[in-house]
Design a protein around this motif. Sequence first.
Motif, PDB file in Angstrom:
ATOM      1  N   VAL A  89       0.865  -1.088   0.085  1.00  0.00           N
ATOM      2  CA  VAL A  89       0.084   0.151   0.028  1.00  0.00           C
ATOM      3  C   VAL A  89       0.977   1.322   0.042  1.00  0.00           C
ATOM      4  N   ILE A  90       0.648   2.333  -0.764  1.00  0.00           N
ATOM      5  CA  ILE A  90       1.201   3.519  -0.956  1.00  0.00           C
ATOM      6  C   ILE A  90       1.157   3.928   0.704  1.00  0.00           C
ATOM      7  N   ASP A  91       2.600   4.625   0.966  1.00  0.00           N
ATOM      8  CA  ASP A  91       2.770   5.169   2.279  1.00  0.00           C
ATOM      9  C   ASP A  91       2.145   6.579   2.244  1.00  0.00           C
ATOM     10  N   ILE A  92       1.406   6.978   3.253  1.00  0.00           N
ATOM     11  CA  ILE A  92       1.132   8.523   3.528  1.00  0.00           C
ATOM     12  C   ILE A  92       2.275   9.449   3.569  1.00  0.00           C
ATOM     13  N   ASN A  93       3.344   8.850   4.145  1.00  0.00           N
ATOM     14  CA  ASN A  93       4.325   9.814   4.244  1.00  0.00           C
ATOM     15  C   ASN A  93       5.042  10.354   2.945  1.00  0.00           C
ATOM     16  N   SER A  94       4.466   9.855   1.859  1.00  0.00           N
ATOM     17  CA  SER A  94       4.837  10.519   0.202  1.00  0.00           C
ATOM     18  C   SER A  94       4.239  11.727   0.155  1.00  0.00           C
ATOM     19  N   PHE A  95       3.074  11.975   0.675  1.00  0.00           N
ATOM     20  CA  PHE A  95       2.351  13.150   0.295  1.00  0.00           C
ATOM     21  C   PHE A  95       1.793  14.059   1.691  1.00  0.00           C
ATOM     22  N   SER A  96       1.827  13.477   2.815  1.00  0.00           N
ATOM     23  CA  SER A  96       1.601  14.043   4.158  1.00  0.00           C
ATOM     24  C   SER A  96       2.308  15.250   4.411  1.00  0.00           C
TER      25      SER A  96
ATOM     26  N   ASN B  87       2.803  16.280   7.310  1.00  0.00           N
ATOM     27  CA  ASN B  87       3.312  15.965   8.753  1.00  0.00           C
ATOM     28  C   ASN B  87       4.508  14.630   8.293  1.00  0.00           C
ATOM     29  N   SER B  88       5.569  14.877   8.362  1.00  0.00           N
ATOM     30  CA  SER B  88       6.661  13.901   7.992  1.00  0.00           C
ATOM     31  C   SER B  88       6.649  12.684   8.958  1.00  0.00           C
ATOM     32  N   ASP B  89       5.974  12.960  10.150  1.00  0.00           N
ATOM     33  CA  ASP B  89       6.221  11.811  11.061  1.00  0.00           C
ATOM     34  C   ASP B  89       4.982  10.823  11.060  1.00  0.00           C
ATOM     35  N   VAL B  90       4.018  11.233  10.291  1.00  0.00           N
ATOM     36  CA  VAL B  90       2.810  10.357  10.022  1.00  0.00           C
ATOM     37  C   VAL B  90       3.340   9.313   8.814  1.00  0.00           C
ATOM     38  N   SER B  91       3.057   8.097   9.027  1.00  0.00           N
ATOM     39  CA  SER B  91       3.589   7.126   8.091  1.00  0.00           C
ATOM     40  C   SER B  91       2.932   5.741   8.498  1.00  0.00           C
ATOM     41  N   PHE B  92       2.507   4.916   7.516  1.00  0.00           N
ATOM     42  CA  PHE B  92       2.048   3.693   7.680  1.00  0.00           C
ATOM     43  C   PHE B  92       2.950   2.779   8.371  1.00  0.00           C
ATOM     44  N   ASN B  93       4.352   3.024   8.054  1.00  0.00           N
ATOM     45  CA  ASN B  93       5.505   2.213   8.279  1.00  0.00           C
ATOM     46  C   ASN B  93       5.265   1.864   9.891  1.00  0.00           C
ATOM     47  N   GLU B  94       5.607   0.560  10.443  1.00  0.00           N
ATOM     48  CA  GLU B  94       5.707   0.453  11.794  1.00  0.00           C
ATOM     49  C   GLU B  94       4.430   1.065  12.765  1.00  0.00           C
ATOM     50  N   LYS B  95       3.155   1.078  12.002  1.00  0.00           N
ATOM     51  CA  LYS B  95       2.098   1.362  12.714  1.00  0.00           C
ATOM     52  C   LYS B  95       0.903   0.525  12.253  1.00  0.00           C
ATOM     53  N   LEU B  96       0.090   0.431  13.188  1.00  0.00           N
ATOM     54  CA  LEU B  96      -1.440  -0.247  13.036  1.00  0.00           C
ATOM     55  C   LEU B  96      -2.427   0.932  12.495  1.00  0.00           C
ATOM     56  N   SER B  97      -2.503   1.043  11.429  1.00  0.00           N
ATOM     57  CA  SER B  97      -3.280   2.107  10.797  1.00  0.00           C
ATOM     58  C   SER B  97      -4.999   1.884  10.584  1.00  0.00           C
ATOM     59  N   ILE B  98      -5.784   2.532  11.116  1.00  0.00           N
ATOM     60  CA  ILE B  98      -7.332   2.520  10.580  1.00  0.00           C
ATOM     61  C   ILE B  98      -7.282   3.567   9.613  1.00  0.00           C
TER      62      ILE B  98
ATOM     63  N   MET C  46       1.565  -2.828   9.901  1.00  0.00           N
ATOM     64  CA  MET C  46       2.767  -2.143   9.958  1.00  0.00           C
ATOM     65  C   MET C  46       3.908  -2.321   8.830  1.00  0.00           C
ATOM     66  N   LYS C  47       3.459  -3.287   7.854  1.00  0.00           N
ATOM     67  CA  LYS C  47       4.027  -3.378   6.857  1.00  0.00           C
ATOM     68  C   LYS C  47       3.605  -3.109   5.476  1.00  0.00           C
ATOM     69  N   ARG C  48       2.564  -2.205   5.658  1.00  0.00           N
ATOM     70  CA  ARG C  48       1.749  -1.749   4.615  1.00  0.00           C
ATOM     71  C   ARG C  48       0.937  -2.793   3.687  1.00  0.00           C
TER      72      ARG C  48
END
Length: 215
Positions: A38-45, A47-58, A157-159
Amino acid sequence: MKKFWVLFSLFILPLVFYIFLSKGIYKYSNLPILTENVIDINSFSKNSDVSFNEKLSIVCFLGNNISPAKGSLFNLNQTIYKRYYQKPYFQMIAILPEGTENEYKTAIEELSAFTDISNWHFIYTNETNIKNLFNSFSTPYKLNENLYSENAYIVDMKRRLRGRKDDEDTENGKLYGYDTKSISTLKNKMKDDINIIYYQLKKSAEKEQRRKREI
């Protein structure tokens, strides 16, 4: 007869319970991966601290019409976010079109009045980014004309998009997203599936600890 029931309670009943529990754990310990990379939101957010990597995201896509989106937002907050926001790795991601900041300002303020929303992240971006992100989930669903989806999605955590392959309420058994308009779906399906991921994390951590002790 009395002796039989004593033996039953001491030996047979625990065995039946163990078999039931072991089957439950087997099912409980596996939640299918439906989509990878899945594309990481870090690429367009912004807020550079927000990412799918290493997170459980809803993840939810709220669109530019606040009327249907507000119900989804509050259902997710009450049913899912408040239950998990203090757990490790957990975050909620709302994807919104640029230019809707003022429309959502009041709704976000209402959330923050009674909830610690530090693990809610509201990402405003352009239509292209929203569609690219949504399409990377590779679901059979579509965003509507307002860039809204009635479903919320679990990204690990692994997108990887997680969901079900044996859902009794879908035609082919695959459940890619969870209907945010349905409290029962959020409570009985999404909550259970999030619990499965946390169970997997716990077992993985225990396995890693055992491995380190053996070295």
